[in-house]
Design a protein around this motif. Structure first.
Motif, PDB file in Angstrom:
ATOM      1  N   ASP A   1       0.872  -1.169   0.000  1.00  0.00           N
ATOM      2  CA  ASP A   1       0.000   0.000   0.000  1.00  0.00           C
ATOM      3  C   ASP A   1       0.909   1.219   0.000  1.00  0.00           C
ATOM      4  OD1 ASP A   1      -2.646  -0.996  -0.023  1.00  0.00           O
ATOM      5  OD2 ASP A   1      -2.462  -1.560   2.081  1.00  0.00           O
TER       6      ASP A   1
ATOM      7  N   ARG B   1       0.671  -4.818   2.351  1.00  0.00           N
ATOM      8  CA  ARG B   1      -0.784  -5.006   2.422  1.00  0.00           C
ATOM      9  C   ARG B   1      -1.115  -5.939   3.585  1.00  0.00           C
ATOM     10  NH1 ARG B   1      -4.212  -3.375  -1.473  1.00  0.00           N
ATOM     11  NH2 ARG B   1      -3.242  -2.308  -3.195  1.00  0.00           N
ATOM     12  N   GLY B   2      -2.088  -5.523   4.375  1.00  0.00           N
ATOM     13  CA  GLY B   2      -2.513  -6.314   5.520  1.00  0.00           C
ATOM     14  C   GLY B   2      -1.761  -6.011   6.801  1.00  0.00           C
TER      15      GLY B   2
ATOM     16  N   GLU C   1      -4.881  -2.372   9.200  1.00  0.00           N
ATOM     17  CA  GLU C   1      -6.236  -2.345   8.640  1.00  0.00           C
ATOM     18  C   GLU C   1      -7.100  -1.245   9.247  1.00  0.00           C
ATOM     19  OE1 GLU C   1      -7.252  -4.194   6.096  1.00  0.00           O
ATOM     20  OE2 GLU C   1      -5.346  -5.248   5.987  1.00  0.00           O
TER      21      GLU C   1
END
Length: 183
Positions: free
Chosen positions: A57, A82-83, A86
């Protein structure tokens, strides 16, 4: 943090920033600056475009929480796997971040090279990239060490515009030949 730090943080979080400006909290000091120029924005866009969206991201205007610091910087680009985070909330925790980018300007150069270098190292951000269109160079800092104002990066790699910058932690090589200078 002290009670003074807590009050400054509370004040900062309620601050109404005029349109076209951004504000950061850096070691208890509220710093406000005008929005970036075209060269700055094109560099940030180029860096973001060269980092794979499949794994990473890449966020702009994202505030960072630095553990143990009275600081809430807003880097020009935040890259995290990513992850790794959140949400919710306005602050992304520094331990979730892999790389932070700052594009130096005439008014931010000292903060980018000195203050933010120490803050990001204290937050254990694995890689900090300074793209400097004034000097026409990129400085990649890795291996954070130390704590508080004494924190720093153990490895510094400098490349001039036009030379590729290996971003090993991201599995990418940054092409810099299209970066413009402010000269």
């Amino acid at each position: 943090m002290t009670a003074v730090d807590d009050r400054v943080i509370a004040l900062f979080e309620q601050l109404e920033v005029p349109e076209g400006y951004k504000a950061e909290l850096l070691r208890g000091e509220i710093v406000m600056m005008a929005g970036p120029d075209w060269v700055h924005n094109m560099i940030v866009q180029s860096v973001a475009d060269q980092i794979s969206r499949e794994r990473w991201d890449r966020l702009q205007t994202q505030d960072i929480a630095i553990p143990g610091e009275a600081s809430e910087p807003q880097p020009d680009l935040v890259v995290y796997e990513r992850g790794a985070f959140e949400g919710p909330g306005r602050l992304l925790p520094a331990p979730a971040v892999t790389l932070l980018l700052e594009v130096a300007s005439k008014t931010s150069v000292d903060r980018d090279y000195r203050v933010k270098r120490s803050i990001y190292a204290a937050g254990r951000v694995p890689a900090y990239l300074i793209v400097d269109p004034i000097a026409g160079r990129c400085v990649l800092l890795t291996e954070p060490t130390g704590w508080g104002e004494g924190a720093d990066y153990g490895v510094e790699r400098t490349s001039k515009f036009g030379d590729p910058v290996p971003l090993d932690l991201l599995g990418a090589i940054l092409e810099t030949s299209e970066f413009r200078t402010l000269a």
